[in-house]
Design an enzyme around this catalytic site. Sequence first.
Site, PDB file in Angstrom:
ATOM      1  N   THR A 184     -14.683   7.015   0.857  1.00 10.15           N
ATOM      2  CA  THR A 184     -15.756   6.030   0.985  1.00 10.15           C
ATOM      3  C   THR A 184     -15.558   5.011  -0.131  1.00 10.15           C
ATOM      4  OG1 THR A 184     -17.207   7.213  -0.504  1.00 10.15           O
ATOM      5  CG2 THR A 184     -17.384   7.765   1.810  1.00 10.15           C
TER       6      THR A 184
ATOM      7  N   GLU B 213     -18.264   9.052   6.722  1.00  6.25           N
ATOM      8  CA  GLU B 213     -18.625  10.473   6.764  1.00  6.25           C
ATOM      9  C   GLU B 213     -18.880  10.968   8.184  1.00  6.25           C
ATOM     10  OE1 GLU B 213     -19.683   8.253   4.655  1.00  6.25           O
ATOM     11  OE2 GLU B 213     -20.130   9.086   2.684  1.00  6.25           O
TER      12      GLU B 213
ATOM     13  N   LYS C 202     -38.910  -3.484  -2.280  1.00  8.09           N
ATOM     14  CA  LYS C 202     -40.228  -2.854  -2.353  1.00  8.09           C
ATOM     15  C   LYS C 202     -41.233  -3.856  -2.897  1.00  8.09           C
ATOM     16  CE  LYS C 202     -37.901   1.456  -2.810  1.00  8.09           C
ATOM     17  NZ  LYS C 202     -36.538   1.135  -3.246  1.00  8.09           N
TER      18      LYS C 202
ATOM     19  N   TRP D 144     -42.243  -1.728   2.221  1.00  6.85           N
ATOM     20  CA  TRP D 144     -40.813  -2.031   2.276  1.00  6.85           C
ATOM     21  C   TRP D 144     -40.528  -3.272   3.112  1.00  6.85           C
ATOM     22  CZ3 TRP D 144     -37.990   3.320   3.167  1.00  6.85           C
ATOM     23  CH2 TRP D 144     -38.153   4.105   2.022  1.00  6.85           C
TER      24      TRP D 144
END
Length: 546
Positions: free
Chosen positions: A185, A330, A439, A444
């Site tokens: 990654t 992944e 935030k 959010w």
Amino acid sequence: MKGLMQNWPLRVSSIIDHAARFHGEREVVTRSVEGPIVRTTYKAIHLRARKVAQALTRLGIKEGDVVATMAWNTGRHMEAWYGIMGMGAVCHTLNPRLFAEQLVYIVNHADDKVIFVDLTFVPILEAIQDKLPNVKAYVVMTDRAHMPATKLKGALCFEEIVEAENGEFKWAEVDENAACGLCYTSGTTGNPKGVLYSHRSNVLHSMAANMGDALGLKSSDTILPVVPMFHANAWGIAFAAPAVGAKIVMPGANMDGQSIYELLDKEQVTVTAAVPTVWLMLLQYLEKTGAMLPKLDRVVIGGSAAPRSMIEIFEKKYDVKVFHAWGMTEMSPMGTLGALKGDMADLPLEKQIDVKVKQGRAIYTVEMKITDDDGKELPSDGKAFGHLMVRGPAIAGAYLKGEGGNILDKDGWFDTGDVATIDESGYMQITDRAKDVIKSGGEWISSIEIENLAVGHPKVAEAAVIGIAHPKWDERPLLIVVLKEGQSATKEEILHYMDGKIAKWWMPDDVAFIDEIPHTATGKIQKLALREKFKSYKLPTATAAE
Ligand code: ADP
């Protein structure tokens, strides 16, 4: 009671065997790194992959050893890929866009023994080879005539070592759970981590990726994977296409609009897949030249969120069906794909596009849910958003050498690091990366949604939104914009365009114009670098609130 069916191990060598046997003459076309278009077939790739395996055996490579490639999407890369995996070694795809220090770390951490390298990337390895003590040989993926005068120690010529063999090689009969592929990654925080695919996970993923509502490839398809084999297995296409005998068109080193258009057109490509930035370049080229895409049936867009405006242009102007996809290294990497459900076919196009902007439904083998901060599952109502959790047989259970510790919760779920909603029909929509979400006043704000709206403005080439500290609201969004070439615009003009299209309190507090937005090695906006660049930025609204 035990079933009585044959125990046929799921190994990736069976994919290229199948392609050679039943689709032997189907072509793999490459814009070669040397320049010309070269054509080969699955039969020839099958033979040469076995020659690669023989050559590696001669170099002392054994089952379980790691052999790396640093290469574009080409026919030769496929030969190396199937040769390495077929002999029971592990094919480690190196991303040449990583920083030198990261490459050194990765090559040593993975213990790469041999590296196959394209001409383009020879200088990268020359510069770091002294720090790679375990690499025994470098194989330059070209013929004798194009071999560079390289300083790489033990440099071998691909064509020479491959053609010296006779191809009489029997694929290794490794356990289906044995490792066969390795991809790190990009490691936006900390060191990159290795995702170690098994033969079984890759075969299962290829079958899942090939289902009708996923890539849905057929032997009559011609697929152009622009997405690199060094980034999350080219979304599985180098396995999925041979599994059905679809023709593959490999773009090599050229991913600009004109080069991609030429391949789409000349090779009559029916399916193609890439990140949004590639499509941005292609669409700009089409707009400039007036070229059309009569043969192209569908385009898969993933890796970053596909803006609505991009989906609309493909669907409306070019009559190309868009499939929005989401996944991660992944996950092998496909998680969701945005095919419409049967009852949606009759919806007006606008309503269909409302569905297509979402990242799609889980493909078979992927289980998916959203949870709150305490791990409690949230409803699939299209409104609640939370941590996106996944599990399945082609999803990482741990990183190489246990880096990062235990990555699954007690029930085996992997936290993707994304924040998302899931609607009643199962369509998931990414709100943000958990660390990028803004935030504001305890609520959010999705940076992705604002970005995607902003790029719909005709003068905007690219947009990024980051949270900037605010005395009253904690954080407020700053919109960072790169304008299209030769354009100028004011902050008011951009904000006016967005007004009414998102909730008022989501509207950016300010707009900053910059020349270039930094990208990660996998083509994503580098929010971390932007946050660094704007760390002392003061929003006009912050002063007012003080
Ligand atoms: P990296 O090595 O940068 O993690 P990945 O391809 O594994 O590369 O990145 C996976 C991440 O990319 C996902 O977790 C998600 O945040 C983002 N991503 C992938 N596809 C999409 C999409 N269609 N829309 C929004 N974000 C996406």
